[in-house]
Motif scaffolding. Structure first.
Motif, mmCIF file in Angstrom:
data_model
loop_
_atom_site.group_PDB
_atom_site.id
_atom_site.type_symbol
_atom_site.label_atom_id
_atom_site.label_comp_id
_atom_site.label_asym_id
_atom_site.label_seq_id
_atom_site.Cartn_x
_atom_site.Cartn_y
_atom_site.Cartn_z
ATOM 1 N N PRO A 14 17.560 -6.406 3.809
ATOM 2 C CA PRO A 14 17.761 -7.442 4.835
ATOM 3 C C PRO A 14 16.939 -7.190 6.105
ATOM 4 N N VAL A 15 16.514 -5.970 6.311
ATOM 5 C CA VAL A 15 15.673 -5.648 7.467
ATOM 6 C C VAL A 15 14.365 -6.434 7.388
ATOM 7 N N LEU A 16 13.913 -6.726 6.190
ATOM 8 C CA LEU A 16 12.648 -7.434 5.983
ATOM 9 C C LEU A 16 12.810 -8.950 5.973
ATOM 10 N N ARG A 17 13.916 -9.459 6.446
ATOM 11 C CA ARG A 17 14.161 -10.897 6.466
ATOM 12 C C ARG A 17 13.160 -11.674 7.328
ATOM 13 N N PRO A 18 12.792 -11.201 8.538
ATOM 14 C CA PRO A 18 11.865 -11.985 9.370
ATOM 15 C C PRO A 18 10.469 -12.086 8.740
ATOM 16 N N LEU A 19 9.977 -13.311 8.664
ATOM 17 C CA LEU A 19 8.665 -13.546 8.069
ATOM 18 C C LEU A 19 7.568 -12.830 8.835
ATOM 19 N N TRP A 20 7.654 -12.790 10.172
ATOM 20 C CA TRP A 20 6.614 -12.147 10.970
ATOM 21 C C TRP A 20 6.494 -10.666 10.632
ATOM 22 N N LEU A 21 7.612 -10.010 10.316
ATOM 23 C CA LEU A 21 7.594 -8.590 9.969
ATOM 24 C C LEU A 21 6.905 -8.369 8.623
ATOM 25 N N ARG A 22 7.227 -9.221 7.655
ATOM 26 C CA ARG A 22 6.602 -9.096 6.332
ATOM 27 C C ARG A 22 5.105 -9.357 6.409
ATOM 28 N N ILE A 23 4.698 -10.355 7.187
ATOM 29 C CA ILE A 23 3.268 -10.638 7.359
ATOM 30 C C ILE A 23 2.578 -9.468 8.054
ATOM 31 N N SER A 24 3.229 -8.891 9.046
ATOM 32 C CA SER A 24 2.649 -7.755 9.768
ATOM 33 C C SER A 24 2.432 -6.549 8.859
ATOM 34 N N ILE A 25 3.378 -6.269 8.001
ATOM 35 C CA ILE A 25 3.256 -5.135 7.079
ATOM 36 C C ILE A 25 2.061 -5.331 6.151
ATOM 37 N N VAL A 26 1.937 -6.517 5.591
ATOM 38 C CA VAL A 26 0.815 -6.811 4.695
ATOM 39 C C VAL A 26 -0.508 -6.761 5.461
ATOM 40 N N ALA A 27 -0.520 -7.293 6.674
ATOM 41 C CA ALA A 27 -1.743 -7.315 7.476
ATOM 42 C C ALA A 27 -2.206 -5.906 7.836
ATOM 43 N N VAL A 28 -1.279 -5.037 8.187
ATOM 44 C CA VAL A 28 -1.653 -3.657 8.524
ATOM 45 C C VAL A 28 -2.286 -2.966 7.320
ATOM 46 N N CYS A 29 -1.704 -3.138 6.147
ATOM 47 C CA CYS A 29 -2.292 -2.535 4.944
ATOM 48 C C CYS A 29 -3.670 -3.121 4.643
ATOM 49 N N ALA A 30 -3.822 -4.414 4.812
ATOM 50 C CA ALA A 30 -5.111 -5.062 4.546
ATOM 51 C C ALA A 30 -6.177 -4.602 5.542
ATOM 52 N N VAL A 31 -5.801 -4.517 6.812
ATOM 53 C CA VAL A 31 -6.754 -4.058 7.829
ATOM 54 C C VAL A 31 -7.142 -2.604 7.565
ATOM 55 N N TRP A 32 -6.165 -1.775 7.193
ATOM 56 C CA TRP A 32 -6.493 -0.380 6.927
ATOM 57 C C TRP A 32 -7.382 -0.248 5.687
ATOM 58 N N THR A 33 -7.228 -1.140 4.735
ATOM 59 C CA THR A 33 -8.127 -1.156 3.582
ATOM 60 C C THR A 33 -9.560 -1.395 4.040
ATOM 61 N N ILE A 34 -9.751 -2.315 4.954
ATOM 62 C CA ILE A 34 -11.093 -2.610 5.478
ATOM 63 C C ILE A 34 -11.643 -1.415 6.248
ATOM 64 N N VAL A 35 -10.785 -0.761 7.035
ATOM 65 C CA VAL A 35 -11.211 0.429 7.777
ATOM 66 C C VAL A 35 -11.709 1.515 6.817
ATOM 67 N N GLU A 36 -10.955 1.752 5.772
ATOM 68 C CA GLU A 36 -11.350 2.765 4.794
ATOM 69 C C GLU A 36 -12.624 2.356 4.054
ATOM 70 N N LEU A 37 -12.766 1.090 3.758
ATOM 71 C CA LEU A 37 -13.976 0.609 3.087
ATOM 72 C C LEU A 37 -15.198 0.819 3.976
ATOM 73 N N LEU A 38 -15.071 0.501 5.252
ATOM 74 C CA LEU A 38 -16.193 0.661 6.178
ATOM 75 C C LEU A 38 -16.533 2.127 6.446
ATOM 76 N N SER A 39 -15.538 3.003 6.306
ATOM 77 C CA SER A 39 -15.807 4.428 6.516
ATOM 78 C C SER A 39 -16.386 5.088 5.258
ATOM 79 N N GLY A 40 -16.385 4.355 4.144
ATOM 80 C CA GLY A 40 -16.993 4.865 2.919
ATOM 81 C C GLY A 40 -16.059 5.666 2.033
#
Length: 69
Positions: A14-40
């Motif tokens: 139930p902690v994950l009920r707010p949509l903004w929180l779920r979007i934020s979690i996915v966005a952080v993982c996606a952004v970190w994927t890009i960071v790791e890709l750019l760092s090689g």
């Protein structure tokens, strides 16, 4: 102790009920994927990319809260 550990990994919490929180979690993982890709770093790119895809599906596509019995 096992019940606490199970609740920690519960993607339907139930902690994950707010949509903004779920979007934020996915966005952080996606952004970190890009960071790791750019760092090689291919290994971490794959790990975080897989986590981002998994969380996208679980938190945004298939998310439903369990009803209380």
């Amino acid at each position: 102790m096992s019940s606490k550990r199970k609740n920690f990994w519960d993607i339907r919490s139930p902690v994950l009920r707010p949509l903004w929180l779920r979007i934020s979690i996915v966005a952080v993982c996606a952004v970190w994927t890009i960071v790791e890709l750019l760092s090689g770093s291919l290994f971490w790119t794959i790990i975080f990319g897989a986590a981002a895809v998994f969380l996208f599906v679980q938190l945004l596509v298939k998310f439903e809260l369990e009803s209380d019995p």
